[in-house]
Design a protein around this motif. Structure first.
Motif, PDB file in Angstrom:
ATOM      1  N   VAL A 182     118.969 -16.742  19.743  1.00 47.89           N
ATOM      2  CA  VAL A 182     119.924 -16.749  20.867  1.00 47.89           C
ATOM      3  C   VAL A 182     121.326 -16.377  20.375  1.00 47.89           C
ATOM      4  CG1 VAL A 182     121.029 -18.174  22.635  1.00 47.89           C
ATOM      5  CG2 VAL A 182     118.558 -18.339  22.282  1.00 47.89           C
ATOM      6  N   ASP A 183     121.708 -16.869  19.198  1.00 49.07           N
ATOM      7  CA  ASP A 183     122.987 -16.440  18.599  1.00 49.07           C
ATOM      8  C   ASP A 183     122.978 -14.927  18.387  1.00 49.07           C
ATOM      9  OD1 ASP A 183     124.425 -18.833  18.408  1.00 49.07           O
ATOM     10  OD2 ASP A 183     123.529 -19.382  16.492  1.00 49.07           O
ATOM     11  N   LEU A 184     121.865 -14.428  17.900  1.00 45.10           N
ATOM     12  CA  LEU A 184     121.722 -12.992  17.650  1.00 45.10           C
ATOM     13  C   LEU A 184     121.850 -12.211  18.968  1.00 45.10           C
ATOM     14  CD1 LEU A 184     120.987 -11.329  15.117  1.00 45.10           C
ATOM     15  CD2 LEU A 184     118.625 -11.391  15.872  1.00 45.10           C
ATOM     16  N   ALA A 185     121.160 -12.689  19.991  1.00 43.29           N
ATOM     17  CA  ALA A 185     121.173 -12.012  21.301  1.00 43.29           C
ATOM     18  C   ALA A 185     122.603 -11.932  21.846  1.00 43.29           C
ATOM     19  CB  ALA A 185     120.269 -12.763  22.275  1.00 43.29           C
ATOM     20  N   LYS A 186     123.357 -13.022  21.680  1.00 44.22           N
ATOM     21  CA  LYS A 186     124.736 -13.039  22.199  1.00 44.22           C
ATOM     22  C   LYS A 186     125.606 -11.983  21.525  1.00 44.22           C
ATOM     23  CE  LYS A 186     124.810 -17.730  23.892  1.00 44.22           C
ATOM     24  NZ  LYS A 186     124.997 -19.144  23.589  1.00 44.22           N
ATOM     25  N   ALA A 187     125.341 -11.729  20.246  1.00 41.51           N
ATOM     26  CA  ALA A 187     126.122 -10.699  19.534  1.00 41.51           C
ATOM     27  C   ALA A 187     125.905  -9.323  20.163  1.00 41.51           C
ATOM     28  CB  ALA A 187     125.744 -10.684  18.063  1.00 41.51           C
ATOM     29  N   HIS A 188     124.720  -9.088  20.717  1.00 42.35           N
ATOM     30  CA  HIS A 188     124.456  -7.796  21.365  1.00 42.35           C
ATOM     31  C   HIS A 188     125.307  -7.606  22.616  1.00 42.35           C
ATOM     32  CE1 HIS A 188     121.018  -8.162  18.726  1.00 42.35           C
ATOM     33  NE2 HIS A 188     120.815  -6.876  18.867  1.00 42.35           N
ATOM     34  N   VAL A 189     125.496  -8.676  23.368  1.00 43.19           N
ATOM     35  CA  VAL A 189     126.327  -8.583  24.572  1.00 43.19           C
ATOM     36  C   VAL A 189     127.758  -8.236  24.166  1.00 43.19           C
ATOM     37  CG1 VAL A 189     127.186  -9.820  26.596  1.00 43.19           C
ATOM     38  CG2 VAL A 189     124.851 -10.248  25.770  1.00 43.19           C
ATOM     39  N   LEU A 231     124.679  -9.537  10.975  1.00 40.55           N
ATOM     40  CA  LEU A 231     124.497 -10.699  11.845  1.00 40.55           C
ATOM     41  C   LEU A 231     123.638 -11.740  11.141  1.00 40.55           C
ATOM     42  CD1 LEU A 231     123.877  -9.066  15.345  1.00 40.55           C
ATOM     43  CD2 LEU A 231     126.042  -9.859  14.375  1.00 40.55           C
ATOM     44  N   GLY A 232     124.292 -12.727  10.604  1.00 45.80           N
ATOM     45  CA  GLY A 232     123.606 -13.845   9.949  1.00 45.80           C
ATOM     46  C   GLY A 232     124.447 -15.087  10.150  1.00 45.80           C
ATOM     47  N   THR A 233     124.035 -16.178   9.481  1.00 51.04           N
ATOM     48  CA  THR A 233     124.829 -17.411   9.597  1.00 51.04           C
ATOM     49  C   THR A 233     125.848 -17.514   8.472  1.00 51.04           C
ATOM     50  OG1 THR A 233     123.362 -18.698   8.163  1.00 51.04           O
ATOM     51  CG2 THR A 233     122.802 -18.618  10.519  1.00 51.04           C
ATOM     52  N   GLY A 234     125.603 -16.780   7.386  1.00 51.70           N
ATOM     53  CA  GLY A 234     126.453 -16.906   6.201  1.00 51.70           C
ATOM     54  C   GLY A 234     125.921 -17.938   5.213  1.00 51.70           C
ATOM     55  N   THR A 235     124.820 -18.585   5.562  1.00 51.57           N
ATOM     56  CA  THR A 235     124.238 -19.604   4.679  1.00 51.57           C
ATOM     57  C   THR A 235     122.843 -19.190   4.243  1.00 51.57           C
ATOM     58  OG1 THR A 235     125.432 -21.329   5.846  1.00 51.57           O
ATOM     59  CG2 THR A 235     123.584 -22.053   4.493  1.00 51.57           C
ATOM     60  N   GLY A 236     122.587 -19.250   2.961  1.00 50.84           N
ATOM     61  CA  GLY A 236     121.254 -18.959   2.444  1.00 50.84           C
ATOM     62  C   GLY A 236     120.451 -20.245   2.300  1.00 50.84           C
TER      63      GLY A 236
END
Ligand code: UD1
Length: 342
Positions: A240-247, A267-272
């Motif tokens: 859902v976070d990923l989808a929002k970036a598309h908008v 597009l990631g969280t920045g955390t591994g």
């Protein structure tokens, strides 16, 4: 009137979540999907979530004539989000031509019609696979791309180049490639999610199917990597976070806020997180004990990768918001819904 966005692969995993976010942000959507890896019932479920049924056409975008016919009939498209592609790494090694034909030709057909019908904007689904095993972590958008480990990975790199070169030659075109890290989880409604055909290849669907009793055990591929617990590290991002970036990417293009005609964002969280951290996280978030076993490394896997998301944070004003437990719980709620588990 609402702007019309064409979403290819819109009944698929990331596509369906993006259609929901687009509709909830006031866009009208026309989906094109050949349903080769998704079902028509996804349209019902999108409608249940948003109250609106997206327009839909079923055909293969690698078919030049059908694609031309679609664009001749559908005028007024303001932007395209191109998800439709084959995505199984292992299968791509067995069937390279099918992957090159499908993934490359569908993009070429879209771009031909964008030029013909003056559709200025496109957002392309790329992947962190273009970085291979990076020398320095985390990876920024400037991190050099490497030779891909698989034909699938190659198609993502080549499609980025096709887009870059086509935009360079056509000043009216604008595009954004979004490099996804590992998308996981499902919509909080549990009405849409990831539904792999057959045995899942990806970690989280394998975990949820094991928890649901469809698989005997999860195999953890390798515990001898150079990582704190020995298992491989990835950057797992809620779909859902990923989808929002598309908008946000679409709005950026439509409002001409882009800095250059072709842009790239991680597009990631920045955390591994390691495979074993995901296993523990799943058990913690759901209270379900997982049967797992350490086995040999999987061929072609890289050791570790995670994103530097500074550029997306600053330029798009976007940040992944959902935590690991919420993400894994959403994946489990979806699996339970699909299997009829209470
Ligand atoms: C890869 C690609 C990604 C692509 C995806 C599609 C990279 C860095 N990523 O993701 O771009 O979109 O394939 O399939 O190239 N694992 C297990 N047991 C399992 C399944 C997976 O231990 O049963 C481990 C893997 O070894 C890996 C991690 O879990 O370390 C994630 O694997 P997976 O979900 O398959 O995604 P990637 O291979 O990272």
């Amino acid at each position: 009137m609402a702007d019309l966005i064409m979403v290819t692969g819109g009944t698929g995993y990331i596509g369906s979540h993006t259609v929901v976010e687009l509709q909830q942000s006031g866009f009208e959507v026309v989906i094109v999907d050949d349903l080769s890896n998704s079902g028509i019932e996804v349209l019902d479920n999108i409608e249940k979530i948003t109250g609106t049924r997206p327009l839909f056409e079923q055909f293969d975008l690698a078919d030049r004539d059908k694609t031309a016919d679609f664009f001749a009939r559908n005028k007024g498209i303001k932007a395209i989000i191109h998800f439709a592609a084959y995505k199984a790494v292992g299968e791509s090694v067995q069937k390279p031509l099918a992957y090159y034909r499908n993934n490359l030709v569908s993009l070429i057909n879209l771009l031909d019609n964008q030029i013909k019908y003056k559709i200025e904007n496109i957002v392309f689904s790329s992947s962190c696979t273009v970085y291979g095993q990076p020398d320095v972590l985390p990876v920024t958008e400037q991190t050099p791309r490497k030779d891909a480990e698989s034909p699938y990975g190659n198609t993502k790199r080549i499609c980025e180049d096709i887009l870059h070169d086509t935009i360079a030659a056509n000043q009216q075109l604008k595009g954004i490639s979004l490099r996804y890290f590992n998308p996981v989880g499902a919509h909080p409604s549990a009405l849409i999610g990831e539904l792999p055909l057959g045995v899942p290849q990806n970690l989280v669907p394998f975990i949820t199917q094991t928890a649901a009793g469809l698989r005997d055990e999860l195999k953890v591929f390798g515990n001898d990597y150079n990582t704190p617990d020995g298992s491989a590290i990835r950057d797992y991002i809620h779909v859902v976070d990923l989808a929002k970036a598309h908008v946000i990417a679409i709005e950026r293009l439509l409002k001409a806020k882009n800095k250059t005609n072709y842009e790239v964002f991680n597009l990631g969280t920045g955390t591994g997180l390691s495979v074993l951290e995901i296993v523990k996280g799943f058990e913690r978030a759901t209270g379900v004990k997982l049967n797992y076993r350490i086995v040999e490394r999987r061929a072609g896997d890289i050791e570790k990768i995670w994103a530097d998301t500074t550029y997306a944070n600053n330029e798009l004003g976007w940040k992944a918001e959902k935590g690991l437990d919420e993400t894994l719980l959403s994946a489990w709620n979806w699996e339970k819904k699909v299997r009829g588990i209470k």
